[in-house]
Motif scaffolding. Structure first.
Motif, PDB file in Angstrom:
ATOM      1  N   GLY B  17     -26.717  40.512  -1.718  1.00 34.79           N
ATOM      2  CA  GLY B  17     -25.517  39.786  -2.128  1.00 34.79           C
ATOM      3  C   GLY B  17     -24.283  40.351  -1.450  1.00 34.79           C
ATOM      4  N   LEU B  20     -24.229  39.624   2.237  1.00 38.54           N
ATOM      5  CA  LEU B  20     -23.849  38.267   2.591  1.00 38.54           C
ATOM      6  C   LEU B  20     -22.344  38.114   2.654  1.00 38.54           C
ATOM      7  N   PHE B  21     -21.702  38.778   1.728  1.00 39.02           N
ATOM      8  CA  PHE B  21     -20.260  38.610   1.655  1.00 39.02           C
ATOM      9  C   PHE B  21     -19.500  39.772   2.258  1.00 39.02           C
ATOM     10  N   PRO B  47     -35.879  42.910  18.604  1.00 41.06           N
ATOM     11  CA  PRO B  47     -36.584  41.904  19.403  1.00 41.06           C
ATOM     12  C   PRO B  47     -36.181  40.461  19.070  1.00 41.06           C
ATOM     13  N   VAL B  48     -35.581  40.227  17.908  1.00 35.80           N
ATOM     14  CA  VAL B  48     -35.014  38.887  17.674  1.00 35.80           C
ATOM     15  C   VAL B  48     -33.522  39.026  17.424  1.00 35.80           C
ATOM     16  N   LYS B  49     -32.838  37.937  17.649  1.00 37.06           N
ATOM     17  CA  LYS B  49     -31.387  37.932  17.514  1.00 37.06           C
ATOM     18  C   LYS B  49     -30.941  38.061  16.069  1.00 37.06           C
ATOM     19  N   CYS B 114     -36.349  37.551   3.817  1.00 34.02           N
ATOM     20  CA  CYS B 114     -36.060  37.673   5.249  1.00 34.02           C
ATOM     21  C   CYS B 114     -34.570  37.568   5.565  1.00 34.02           C
ATOM     22  N   THR B 115     -33.903  36.595   4.924  1.00 31.83           N
ATOM     23  CA  THR B 115     -32.534  36.284   5.346  1.00 31.83           C
ATOM     24  C   THR B 115     -31.513  37.283   4.808  1.00 31.83           C
ATOM     25  N   HIS B 118     -31.819  39.251   8.189  1.00 33.14           N
ATOM     26  CA  HIS B 118     -31.764  38.308   9.316  1.00 33.14           C
ATOM     27  C   HIS B 118     -30.681  37.281   9.006  1.00 33.14           C
ATOM     28  N   ILE B 119     -29.475  37.607   9.397  1.00 29.67           N
ATOM     29  CA  ILE B 119     -28.368  36.702   9.070  1.00 29.67           C
ATOM     30  C   ILE B 119     -28.330  35.530  10.027  1.00 29.67           C
ATOM     31  N   GLY B 120     -29.142  35.592  11.058  1.00 30.07           N
ATOM     32  CA  GLY B 120     -29.266  34.452  11.951  1.00 30.07           C
ATOM     33  C   GLY B 120     -28.127  34.368  12.944  1.00 30.07           C
ATOM     34  N   VAL B 121     -28.325  33.518  13.939  1.00 27.32           N
ATOM     35  CA  VAL B 121     -27.282  33.305  14.936  1.00 27.32           C
ATOM     36  C   VAL B 121     -26.023  32.781  14.258  1.00 27.32           C
ATOM     37  N   ARG B 122     -26.239  31.944  13.243  1.00 25.33           N
ATOM     38  CA  ARG B 122     -25.089  31.392  12.520  1.00 25.33           C
ATOM     39  C   ARG B 122     -24.308  32.496  11.823  1.00 25.33           C
ATOM     40  N   GLY B 123     -25.048  33.370  11.121  1.00 25.53           N
ATOM     41  CA  GLY B 123     -24.389  34.447  10.397  1.00 25.53           C
ATOM     42  C   GLY B 123     -23.721  35.430  11.350  1.00 25.53           C
ATOM     43  N   ARG B 126     -20.601  34.062  12.755  1.00 28.35           N
ATOM     44  CA  ARG B 126     -19.553  34.110  11.730  1.00 28.35           C
ATOM     45  C   ARG B 126     -18.971  35.515  11.653  1.00 28.35           C
TER      46      ARG B 126
ATOM     47  N   ILE C  78     -35.494  32.641  10.191  1.00 28.77           N
ATOM     48  CA  ILE C  78     -34.443  33.661  10.244  1.00 28.77           C
ATOM     49  C   ILE C  78     -33.326  33.253  11.207  1.00 28.77           C
ATOM     50  N   ASP C  79     -33.319  32.001  11.611  1.00 26.02           N
ATOM     51  CA  ASP C  79     -32.265  31.494  12.491  1.00 26.02           C
ATOM     52  C   ASP C  79     -32.082  32.346  13.741  1.00 26.02           C
ATOM     53  N   CYS C  80     -33.186  32.756  14.356  1.00 24.66           N
ATOM     54  CA  CYS C  80     -33.049  33.493  15.615  1.00 24.66           C
ATOM     55  C   CYS C  80     -32.811  32.502  16.761  1.00 24.66           C
ATOM     56  N   GLU C  81     -33.095  31.235  16.472  1.00 28.63           N
ATOM     57  CA  GLU C  81     -32.793  30.122  17.365  1.00 28.63           C
ATOM     58  C   GLU C  81     -33.567  30.158  18.678  1.00 28.63           C
ATOM     59  N   ARG C  82     -34.703  30.853  18.667  1.00 25.95           N
ATOM     60  CA  ARG C  82     -35.551  30.786  19.861  1.00 25.95           C
ATOM     61  C   ARG C  82     -36.093  29.372  20.043  1.00 25.95           C
ATOM     62  N   GLU C 104     -28.029  25.737   7.384  1.00 27.77           N
ATOM     63  CA  GLU C 104     -27.959  26.915   6.530  1.00 27.77           C
ATOM     64  C   GLU C 104     -27.495  26.493   5.148  1.00 27.77           C
ATOM     65  N   LYS C 113     -24.078  36.537  -6.792  1.00 24.40           N
ATOM     66  CA  LYS C 113     -25.011  36.778  -5.699  1.00 24.40           C
ATOM     67  C   LYS C 113     -25.674  35.475  -5.262  1.00 24.40           C
ATOM     68  N   SER C 114     -26.038  35.454  -4.004  1.00 26.83           N
ATOM     69  CA  SER C 114     -26.728  34.262  -3.524  1.00 26.83           C
ATOM     70  C   SER C 114     -27.618  34.645  -2.357  1.00 26.83           C
ATOM     71  N   THR C 116     -29.446  33.233   1.394  1.00 26.17           N
ATOM     72  CA  THR C 116     -29.309  32.267   2.468  1.00 26.17           C
ATOM     73  C   THR C 116     -30.663  31.657   2.767  1.00 26.17           C
ATOM     74  N   PHE C 118     -32.391  29.196   5.678  1.00 20.86           N
ATOM     75  CA  PHE C 118     -32.224  28.467   6.934  1.00 20.86           C
ATOM     76  C   PHE C 118     -33.203  27.295   6.955  1.00 20.86           C
TER      77      PHE C 118
END
Lengths: 390, 138, 250
Positions: B17, B20-21, B47-49, B114-115, B118-123, B126, C78-82, C104, C113-114, C116, C118
């Motif tokens: 939590g 995320l913020f 190995p991943v973004k 996972c997330t 892994h905040i992702g490309v979007r995260g 941001r 996980i939004d790695c976008e590969r 997302e 709390k929250s 995410t 994808f």
């Protein structure tokens, strides 16, 4: 009436005004088409404000606007011709011509709006899709314009019986084309604010409303241009058009009201779309132009003056036509303004859309076509437009 | 024992939590980089973004010391681990790197939520957008 | 003709009409009316019979074989976008467009709390594709063998009705081909060349995207969507498009 005798001897001094209008219309077409050429060169993707999420914008609204006016005029003309003896009969010939030119205006706009107009003529013939409302709309409107040209030819050569028959065919074709235009939007489940059985009928109602308004305003313009006093038959015809406007402003207002009540008791996506008009980004367009200027005010004006003044009739007609313009715009934009994924992160509640300059130029091209057609009508068919009033 | 308990409670509750913020919350005035580690979150690209690690969540809020992870699990140099061939989820599942704590008992297991990291490309975009905006403001 | 001959002839009045024949006649009438109403009736008859008791069709009722579909194991993304990168490279997707992307969303875990989530999205290759129904020049259609919704760029007039009709925002106008472009499960770039998976599936490091033949009970997609105790959902089921991209969390 005195006005009639003047019809065939319109003073040459009036030609100056007609000439000016003609050149102005041609200029409109020129800059409009230049805008379209520019848009093609840089790509619609850059020139127009439309996006992937909002593929349709003002130009689709304007296309629908002209097409709907055309349908209204054609249907009213057929009624007046076929059931001769009603008050609008003196206006019917003019309505046929105006219906043709507004449809040509519509074609101009849609032809410049789509990305590959050159692929269309063969495409719709070689690879037709009978489940596509847009195919039927195009085919039927295309047929209608052909039938109306034939009808006009018959009217000009005074073969009225066959002309009336063709007029009825044209009106049926136009009505079906128009409801297919409605169904282009109304059959898209993906767009709940468009979806439903109301829209095709709503479009027809708007057609009758804007058709009545168009014949009033153009007849009024014609008399100004020709500096001709209005004869009694013509004025009675316009009063009948006025009655139609009163009735239709009421009906369209009612239909609009129910649309919003229905949306308010539905799901959030519909409520959001409705709110975009009621209090969101389209609120001024909606309250001031579509409802205020377009429906309530002209309706009230007509009722209060009891259709006695040609000036009020014309003013109301103009207001209705302005309102209808905004109504089409609002209809198109409000149907797409709520993004599909509005509840996702980073997605706005409303998509933004402000028409670009190129889009305005294309609208001007459409107006130019209608204006040019109007002047041509005044020049060459004036006698015919008045033939019905004898 | 007490330390572990604190970590489990505070760490697990706050980790995702707060993470995320993290970008939204201003770093408190009393944040001391010498005590708590670098202020800016580390974003791994290999190995991943776009995988994030935030010192603040683990030290200031989670109560970990520097030597809890350095130099045994991670080199001091920020983000250096991603150059290692074994910096993979499989290693984590075997207790390597983050997996030393993120094993399902000390902290949430590496193969869950996972997330959260892994905040992702979007995260990541941001986060970088915020960092850029923050730098501009200074 | 003598009156006797006439008596021997079979009566042609309505009483001899079999009900099957009546029905056939009525159907012709309906079809003609449908044509004239501009497809508003025809459109109610789907491209293929759509079985939509729940979002996953009953086994054995898939209209195609191979009936290509994709299962997205959402919580693993996980939004790695590969996937996006692979798609762009494989299908020459311009920078302003996409055939697949990642959305997302946030789900509250209580208090402040929250978490995410994808959500990978792409063309759903619907059984009743609204885009196919609305195209005036049949520039887009369901491939007869695979059920993949494909495009012929040379027929596209650029009216963008398919873009308006798609419930999934899966279509965009590609300036380079002057036509609407969309995901075709890499039919053109890979499947037709013997590959078994689209580029995005191959690129995914987390095994989020599972591609296969839903009509084959041995395929992984079949087994995933028919697994016991599994919640399977689709995006925007209310549009009646009957999509072939399924989402699960296990």
């Amino acid at each position: 009436m005195k006005g009639n005798s003047a019809a065939t001897t319109s003073a040459p001094s009036n030609m100056a005004a007609a000439n000016k209008l003609m050149w102005l219309s041609l200029f409109f077409i020129l800059i409009g088409v230049s805008g379209a050429v520019y848009a093609q060169m840089v790509g619609h993707h850059h020139a127009f404000a439309n996006t992937r999420e909002m593929p349709w914008g003002m130009l689709i609204g304007v296309y629908a606007y002209f097409a709907i006016i055309s349908t209204g005029l054609c249907v009213l003309a057929a009624f007046s011709h076929a059931f001769g003896g009603n008050q609008m009969a003196p206006l019917a010939n003019r309505m046929v011509w105006l219906s043709i030119i507004s449809l040509l205006g519509a074609f101009m706009v849609i032809g410049l709006e789509i990305e590959n107009p050159w692929r269309m003529p063969l495409g719709v013939i070689l690879y037709p899709n009978v489940t596509s409302n847009i195919w039927w709309m195009g085919t039927l409107y295309g047929m209608a314009v052909g039938v109306m040209f034939l009808e006009l030819l018959l009217i000009l050569t005074k073969r009225y019986k066959l002309a009336i028959f063709l007029g009825v065919i044209a009106a049926i074709t136009e009505a079906l084309a128009n409801s297919n235009l409605g169904a282009v939007f109304a059959s898209l489940q993906a767009r709940p604010f468009w979806y439903g059985s109301q829209l095709p009928v709503f479009f027809l109602a708007c057609a009758v409303l804007s058709g009545a308004a168009a014949i009033v305003i153009f007849t009024y313009f014609s008399h100004i241009l020709q500096k001709r006093p209005m004869d009694e038959h013509t004025f009675r015809g316009l009063q009948t058009a006025g009655k139609i406007m009163v009735l239709m402003t009421f009906l369209v207002t009612l239909a609009t009201l129910w649309k919003f009540i229905n949306a308010s008791v539905s799901n959030q996506e519909l409520a959001l779309a409705a709110d975009s008009l009621l209090k969101g980004p389209l609120a001024i367009n909606f309250w001031v132009f579509e409802i205020g200027i377009g429906l309530i005010l002209p309706g009230l004006l007509l009722v209060i003056t009891r259709l006695k003044s040609i000036h009020v009739l014309s003013a109301a007609a103009l207001m209705i036509l302005v309102g209808q313009f905004f109504s089409r715009f609002n209809m198109v934009v409000s149907g797409e303004i709520v993004p599909f994924d509005y509840e996702y992160v980073g997605v706005p509640q409303y998509l933004s859309y402000t028409p670009s300059i190129a889009e305005y130029l294309l609208v001007i091209a459409g107006l130019g076509v209608v204006g040019f057609g109007f002047v041509i009508g005044e020049r060459f068919f004036d006698e015919t437009f008045h033939a019905g009033s004898h | 024992m007490k330390k572990v308990f604190v970590f489990v409670v505070v760490g697990v509750v706050l980790f995702s939590g707060a993470l995320l913020f993290a970008a939204d919350k201003a770093v408190p005035e009393d944040y001391d980089e010498d005590t708590y580690g670098p202020k800016d979150p580390i974003v791994w690209e290999k190995p991943v973004k776009a995988v994030v690690f935030d010192h603040k969540v683990h030290t200031m809020e989670g109560g970990l010391e520097c030597d809890s992870c350095h130099d045994e699990l991670f080199q001091m140099e920020a983000g250096a681990a991603q150059e290692n061939d074994d910096f993979t989820m499989a290693t984590l599942y075997d207790g390597g790197y983050c997996g030393a704590c993120h094993d399902g008992s000390t902290a949430f297991a590496s193969n869950t939520r996972c997330t959260a990291c892994h905040i992702g490309v979007r995260g990541s975009d941001r986060l970088q957008g915020d960092a850029a905006a923050g730098k501009k403001a200074h | 003709m003598k009156i006797d001959d006439l008596e021997q002839m079979e009566s042609e009045d309505l009483s001899t009409l079999s009900s099957a024949e009546r029905r056939r006649f009525l159907k012709i009438g309906l079809a003609v009316t449908g044509m004239y109403l501009g497809g508003s009736i025809l459109s109610l008859i789907s491209v293929k019979n759509a079985h939509a008791a729940g979002v996953v069709p009953e086994a054995g009722t898939y209209p195609y074989n191979p009936h290509y579909s994709m299962v997205l194991r959402e919580h693993l993304c996980i939004d790695c976008e590969r996937c996006k990168e692979a798609c762009v490279k494989t299908n020459h997707v311009p920078s302003y467009g996409f055939r697949t992307t990642i959305l997302e969303k946030r789900r509250s875990l209580g208090e402040d709390k929250s978490e995410t989530i994808f959500v990978p999205v792409l063309c759903n290759h619907c059984n009743r594709p609204p885009c196919v129904r609305v195209c005036p020049t049949t520039a887009t259609w369901k491939d007869e063998k695979t059920g993949i919704v494909v495009m012929d760029p040379s027929r596209c007039i650029g009216c963008k009705t398919c873009m308006a009709a798609c419930p999934y925002n899966a279509r965009y106008f590609k300036e380079e081909t002057r036509a609407v472009d969309k995901c075709d499960f890499c039919l053109q770039s890979r499947l037709s060349k013997g590959e078994t998976n689209p580029a995005c599936v191959e690129a995914c490091p987390a095994d989020v995207r599972v591609f296969g033949n839903l009509a084959d009970p041995k395929s992984r997609v079949f087994q995933l969507v028919h697994a016991p105790d599994t919640m399977v959902w689709v995006l925007r089921p209310e549009t009646g498009a009957v999509p072939n991209v399924f989402y699960i969390n296990s």
